[in-house]
Design a protein around this motif. Structure first.
Motif, short mmCIF file in Angstrom:
data_model
loop_
_atom_site.label_atom_id
_atom_site.label_comp_id
_atom_site.label_asym_id
_atom_site.label_seq_id
_atom_site.Cartn_x
_atom_site.Cartn_y
_atom_site.Cartn_z
N MET A 1 8.23 6.23 8.40
CA MET A 1 8.46 5.65 7.09
C MET A 1 7.58 6.28 6.02
O MET A 1 7.97 6.36 4.88
CB MET A 1 8.18 4.15 7.16
N GLY A 2 6.39 6.76 6.36
CA GLY A 2 5.42 7.24 5.39
C GLY A 2 5.93 8.29 4.43
O GLY A 2 5.78 8.16 3.23
N ARG A 3 6.55 9.34 4.94
CA ARG A 3 6.91 10.47 4.09
C ARG A 3 7.97 10.15 3.05
O ARG A 3 7.90 10.65 1.94
CB ARG A 3 7.36 11.64 4.95
N GLU A 4 8.94 9.29 3.37
CA GLU A 4 9.97 9.01 2.37
C GLU A 4 9.39 8.29 1.14
O GLU A 4 9.87 8.47 0.05
CB GLU A 4 11.16 8.24 2.96
N HIS A 5 8.32 7.53 1.34
CA HIS A 5 7.70 6.87 0.19
C HIS A 5 6.92 7.85 -0.68
O HIS A 5 6.78 7.64 -1.87
CB HIS A 5 6.80 5.72 0.64
N TYR A 6 6.42 8.92 -0.08
CA TYR A 6 5.75 9.94 -0.87
C TYR A 6 6.72 10.65 -1.80
O TYR A 6 6.34 11.13 -2.85
CB TYR A 6 5.05 10.97 0.03
N GLN A 7 7.99 10.70 -1.41
CA GLN A 7 8.97 11.34 -2.26
C GLN A 7 9.25 10.49 -3.50
O GLN A 7 9.44 11.01 -4.59
CB GLN A 7 10.27 11.59 -1.49
N LYS A 8 9.26 9.17 -3.33
CA LYS A 8 9.53 8.27 -4.45
C LYS A 8 8.28 8.03 -5.28
O LYS A 8 8.34 7.84 -6.48
CB LYS A 8 10.04 6.92 -3.94
N LEU A 9 7.14 7.97 -4.62
CA LEU A 9 5.89 7.61 -5.27
C LEU A 9 4.76 8.31 -4.55
O LEU A 9 4.68 8.25 -3.33
CB LEU A 9 5.68 6.08 -5.17
N LYS A 10 3.89 8.95 -5.30
CA LYS A 10 2.70 9.51 -4.68
C LYS A 10 1.76 8.33 -4.43
O LYS A 10 1.27 7.71 -5.36
CB LYS A 10 2.03 10.53 -5.60
N LEU A 11 1.59 8.01 -3.19
CA LEU A 11 0.75 6.87 -2.81
C LEU A 11 -0.70 7.20 -3.14
O LEU A 11 -1.30 8.08 -2.53
CB LEU A 11 0.93 6.56 -1.33
N LEU A 12 -1.25 6.49 -4.12
CA LEU A 12 -2.62 6.72 -4.57
C LEU A 12 -3.58 5.76 -3.87
O LEU A 12 -3.15 4.74 -3.33
CB LEU A 12 -2.69 6.52 -6.09
N PRO A 13 -4.87 6.04 -3.93
CA PRO A 13 -5.83 5.11 -3.33
C PRO A 13 -5.70 3.67 -3.85
O PRO A 13 -5.89 2.73 -3.08
CB PRO A 13 -7.19 5.72 -3.69
N ILE A 14 -5.34 3.49 -5.10
CA ILE A 14 -5.16 2.13 -5.63
C ILE A 14 -4.00 1.42 -4.92
O ILE A 14 -4.08 0.25 -4.61
CB ILE A 14 -4.96 2.14 -7.17
N HIS A 15 -2.94 2.15 -4.63
CA HIS A 15 -1.82 1.58 -3.88
C HIS A 15 -2.26 1.20 -2.47
O HIS A 15 -1.94 0.13 -1.96
CB HIS A 15 -0.65 2.57 -3.78
N LEU A 16 -2.99 2.11 -1.85
CA LEU A 16 -3.48 1.88 -0.50
C LEU A 16 -4.41 0.66 -0.47
O LEU A 16 -4.32 -0.18 0.42
CB LEU A 16 -4.22 3.14 -0.04
#
Length: 168
Positions: A1-16
């Protein structure tokens, strides 16, 4: 699941941070996340919107909340005066996949030599204490951008809390 979310949104430390905060708290509201992390409320609110948009968190319904559900609450039961959020089912599954290998890949994509930098930075108080090979302007700028250090190089409360919640 991880990579598809990187395409929509760059997961930043604040998101994490929000994801692992909600994992620990079960449910919470933006103002409390901002207060605990010492980050500006608008930054937390924007990140929450991002995470709702990609389906990792959702609003929590109901008018009261019990401490058994809101782990950071001190009172047994409180009436909701804020919008509370929780991990969605997809968010729960995503957070379960976060382990040391995942974190290594994540931080290495985010910052040059990121995983080594993060692990060393966790043990020191300032960017200036990093080994010379990690002290580039690019690394410092990225760490400041992501609120992991202050502009004057000190490790932030947000960084410490993120590390604690991630088990780093």
């Amino acid at each position: 699941m991880g990579r598809e979310h990187y395409q929509k949104l760059k997961l930043l430390p604040i998101h994490l941070y929000i994801l692992v905060h909600l994992k620990k708290a079960s449910v919470d509201y933006a103002k409390m996340m901002a207060r605990m992390s010492k980050l500006p409320l608008p930054l937390i609110e924007d990140a929450i919107k991002d995470l709702i948009e990609i389906g990792l968190i959702e609003r929590d319904s109901g008018s009261t909340i019990k401490r058994s559900r809101a782990k950071f609450k001190k009172a047994f039961e409180v009436h909701k005066h804020h919008t509370y959020y929780r991990l969605s089912r997809e968010g729960e599954l995503f957070v379960r996949k976060i382990n040391e290998e995942w974190l290594g890949e994540y931080f290495n994509r985010l910052i040059p030599n990121g995983w080594e930098v993060i692990r060393i930075l966790k043990r020191v108080k300032s960017f200036s204490e990093l080994p010379e090979k990690f002290k580039s302007d690019e690394v410092k700028d990225e760490l400041v951008l992501y609120h992991l250090i202050t502009p004057n190089s000190k490790v932030t409360k947000f960084f410490r809390l993120l590390c604690e919640f991630l088990g780093i």
